[in-house]
Design an enzyme around this catalytic site. Structure first.
Site, PDB file in Angstrom:
ATOM      1  N   CYS A 125       0.845  -1.196   0.000  1.00  0.00           N
ATOM      2  CA  CYS A 125       0.000   0.000   0.000  1.00  0.00           C
ATOM      3  C   CYS A 125       0.886   1.254   0.000  1.00  0.00           C
ATOM      4  CB  CYS A 125      -0.966  -0.064   1.174  1.00  0.00           C
ATOM      5  SG  CYS A 125      -2.295   1.158   1.121  1.00  0.00           S
ATOM      6  N   ASP A 183      -8.037  -3.607  -7.721  1.00  0.00           N
ATOM      7  CA  ASP A 183      -7.694  -2.622  -6.698  1.00  0.00           C
ATOM      8  C   ASP A 183      -8.163  -1.242  -7.128  1.00  0.00           C
ATOM      9  OD1 ASP A 183      -6.577  -0.913  -4.852  1.00  0.00           O
ATOM     10  OD2 ASP A 183      -4.525  -1.659  -5.088  1.00  0.00           O
ATOM     11  N   HIS A 214      -7.111  -4.828  -3.359  1.00  0.00           N
ATOM     12  CA  HIS A 214      -6.186  -4.112  -2.493  1.00  0.00           C
ATOM     13  C   HIS A 214      -6.055  -4.883  -1.172  1.00  0.00           C
ATOM     14  CE1 HIS A 214      -3.926  -0.549  -1.439  1.00  0.00           C
ATOM     15  NE2 HIS A 214      -4.495  -0.573  -0.240  1.00  0.00           N
TER      16      HIS A 214
END
Length: 244
Positions: A125, A183, A214
């Site tokens: 991330c 994502d 994600h």
């Protein structure tokens, strides 16, 4: 290999930064990996990911990426309150401060008897972005970047011309970029922008898009894909064994 963890407080240009080191319970020295967390800092899933890497023969440093903005030891919850605080921190801390954190970690690792000298970076991330950004540092030989956010959008504050897309031209190490096709944080047009920039800069990189959401690496999350996560561990370990 069995793994031990030790807590250090590093001196950085922007204040003390708590950093946990995971390394093999074995004699000798090891290549180092700076492992950058999500916005929530060192949660239990992040600790487990670092342990997996360390168990394959690496010294893994997990910094508190927003150390200037929180008391030492802060771990945010995987809930709306934690997400809001983490996103606020992300929008507050400039890339230049992350750069100086990386310098501090490289210098610290290389001063330790358990570090062989070579350093890589990995993250998930926002941590994927920070691993990419760490590769701007010539002392970082490789970076494995998982669903790196905010590279395409330039939404992390920085000085003019110092965003991560612009600094790609300075990366000399090897990059491995992994994105989930499902994502929403890095949509298809964002992925194309990042990849085209890598091509324009003649970067040395591997590009992989997978069927994943994600946070597919985060165990305990509904989006976790264990088989895909295992594959990513294997690819990251291979990258670092080849480069470090």
């Amino acid at each position: 290999m069995r793994v031990l963890s030790e807590l250090y407080t590093l001196t950085t240009a922007t204040g003390p930064m708590q950093t946990r080191v995971y390394r093999p319970v074995a004699e000798g020295s090891f290549p180092a990996i700076i492992f950058y967390s999500e916005i929530f800092q060192e949660t239990a899933p992040i600790s487990r990911m670092a342990t997996v890497l360390a168990g394959h023969g690496f010294a893994v440093l997990v910094p508190e990426i927003f150390h200037e903005l929180n008391p030492a030891g802060t771990v945010l919850g995987y809930d709306d309150v934690g997400k809001d605080k983490g996103n606020s921190d992300k929008a507050t801390k400039p890339l230049e401060s992350h750069d100086s954190d990386t310098v501090a970690m490289v210098d610290f690792a290389r001063s330790q008897p358990w570090c062989r000298g070579k350093v890589g970076a990995m993250g998930v991330c926002i941590g994927g972005h920070l691993a990419y950004r760490a590769a701007v540092n010539p002392d970082v030989a490789a970076a494995f970047c998982l669903y790196a956010t905010d590279i395409h959008s330039g939404t992390i504050p920085s000085q003019a011309g110092n965003d991560s897309l612009s600094r790609t031209r300075d990366i000399r190490g090897e990059l491995y970029m992994v994105f989930g096709k499902q994502d929403p944080h890095v949509p298809a047009e964002g992925r194309r922008r990042i990849q085209q920039n890598l091509e324009d800069c003649q970067s040395r990189y591997t590009w992989l898009e997978v069927n994943g959401e994600h946070a597919f690496m985060r165990d305990g999350d509904a989006r976790h894909d264990p088989a895909l996560a295992l594959e990513m561990y294997q690819k990251a370990i291979a990258l670092f064994k080849n480069t470090l």
